[in-house]
Design a protein around this motif. Sequence first.
Motif, PDB file in Angstrom:
ATOM      1  N   ALA A   1      -4.552  10.905  -2.517  1.00 25.08           N
ATOM      2  CA  ALA A   1      -3.631   9.956  -1.889  1.00 25.08           C
ATOM      3  C   ALA A   1      -4.208   9.428  -0.583  1.00 25.08           C
TER       4      ALA A   1
ATOM      5  N   ARG B   1      -7.291   1.163   0.635  1.00 20.89           N
ATOM      6  CA  ARG B   1      -6.415  -0.011   0.664  1.00 20.89           C
ATOM      7  C   ARG B   1      -6.236  -0.553   2.085  1.00 20.89           C
TER       8      ARG B   1
ATOM      9  N   ALA C   1      -0.268  10.606   4.179  1.00 22.52           N
ATOM     10  CA  ALA C   1      -0.029  10.248   2.784  1.00 22.52           C
ATOM     11  C   ALA C   1       1.161  10.999   2.209  1.00 22.52           C
TER      12      ALA C   1
ATOM     13  N   ASP D   1      -2.798  15.631  -2.029  1.00 17.11           N
ATOM     14  CA  ASP D   1      -3.005  14.919  -0.778  1.00 17.11           C
ATOM     15  C   ASP D   1      -4.356  14.222  -0.714  1.00 17.11           C
TER      16      ASP D   1
ATOM     17  N   GLU E   1       2.405   1.743  -3.394  1.00 21.02           N
ATOM     18  CA  GLU E   1       1.430   2.182  -4.398  1.00 21.02           C
ATOM     19  C   GLU E   1       1.135   3.671  -4.262  1.00 21.02           C
ATOM     20  N   VAL E   2       0.885   4.105  -3.043  1.00 20.98           N
ATOM     21  CA  VAL E   2       0.590   5.520  -2.809  1.00 20.98           C
ATOM     22  C   VAL E   2       1.813   6.380  -3.103  1.00 20.98           C
TER      23      VAL E   2
ATOM     24  N   LEU F   1       2.298   9.352  -5.995  1.00 22.15           N
ATOM     25  CA  LEU F   1       2.676  10.725  -5.669  1.00 22.15           C
ATOM     26  C   LEU F   1       3.935  11.143  -6.421  1.00 22.15           C
TER      27      LEU F   1
ATOM     28  N   LEU G   1      -6.951   6.908  -1.326  1.00 18.36           N
ATOM     29  CA  LEU G   1      -6.407   5.602  -1.712  1.00 18.36           C
ATOM     30  C   LEU G   1      -5.876   4.853  -0.502  1.00 18.36           C
ATOM     31  N   LEU G   2      -5.206   5.566   0.387  1.00 21.90           N
ATOM     32  CA  LEU G   2      -4.723   4.941   1.623  1.00 21.90           C
ATOM     33  C   LEU G   2      -5.866   4.329   2.419  1.00 21.90           C
TER      34      LEU G   2
ATOM     35  N   VAL H   1       0.836  -1.203   0.000  1.00 17.58           N
ATOM     36  CA  VAL H   1       0.000   0.000   0.000  1.00 17.58           C
ATOM     37  C   VAL H   1       0.869   1.251   0.000  1.00 17.58           C
TER      38      VAL H   1
ATOM     39  N   VAL I   1       5.561   8.391   2.556  1.00 17.96           N
ATOM     40  CA  VAL I   1       4.270   7.895   3.040  1.00 17.96           C
ATOM     41  C   VAL I   1       4.514   7.212   4.387  1.00 17.96           C
TER      42      VAL I   1
END
Length: 261
Positions: A50, A57, A87, A47, A17-18, A22, A53-54, A14, A103
């Motif tokens: 992001a 996930r 994030a 932000d 990915e984030v 970014l 998405l955090l 995760v 992150v």
Amino acid sequence: MNEFRRLLPQVTDVAREVGEGLRERRSGIPATGPDVASVIEAFDEVDRPAVALLRERLGAVRPRAVWAPDEVGTMVGARGETWVCDAVDGAVQFLRGLPHWGVSITLVADARPVLAVLYAPQLDILYTAAEGAGARLNGRPVTTSSKTLAAALACTSQPPHNLEPERAGASLTGMLRRALVVRNLGPTSLQVAQVGSGHVDVFWEYGRDVNNLLPGSLIAREAGAVVTDAAGAPWRLDSSSFVAAAPSVHREVMEVLAAVG
């Protein structure tokens, strides 16, 4: 292997990915805008997606864990599990086109950090730790340095709302007199983690800064660092000061900070 350690591969994926998303959005050019409002607007553009998405996930990784209601993480409950995340940890650096950002993800269980991942894409740095399982940097186990304070790299920072600037200033003066060098190397979380890997020998700070301190505190402690407040008591989420130090320098650091009062 404890249950939190088993989560590390998923949480690491995760973070990657984030972080990579970014990095693709980062131009390397400092954000333009003459005032605070324009800077906040520029930051929100990267932000907000992001963070979304955090949350998506991590919600799938640990559905029973709740999300800390504020970025500073001061609302972490005494019971249950909470994700405390940032994030874009190092927002100022990110917006200025500097590489010192990342992150940060921490899982807190019953008011103690039990899992942490810090990923800084542009620095090629990935710290991971789980309670009782040690700490790693880019997959390799890490441990603290063994320097004295006279040979130490000491780092410090200021939390977003520092209510003790006088003590912070006095401690800086004291540390400048005793340590080899004093620096601020970027995001607080990363500097604390670097105590665990021996890149930094001590990090100290006055004020409450839970979100930024949680991931690094677990990484540093799992690597063998001593993590306390400025008086030498075990650091807690409601502590008003923080110290992470290699065992070889902790006593000397306490001497410096005791003189501050």
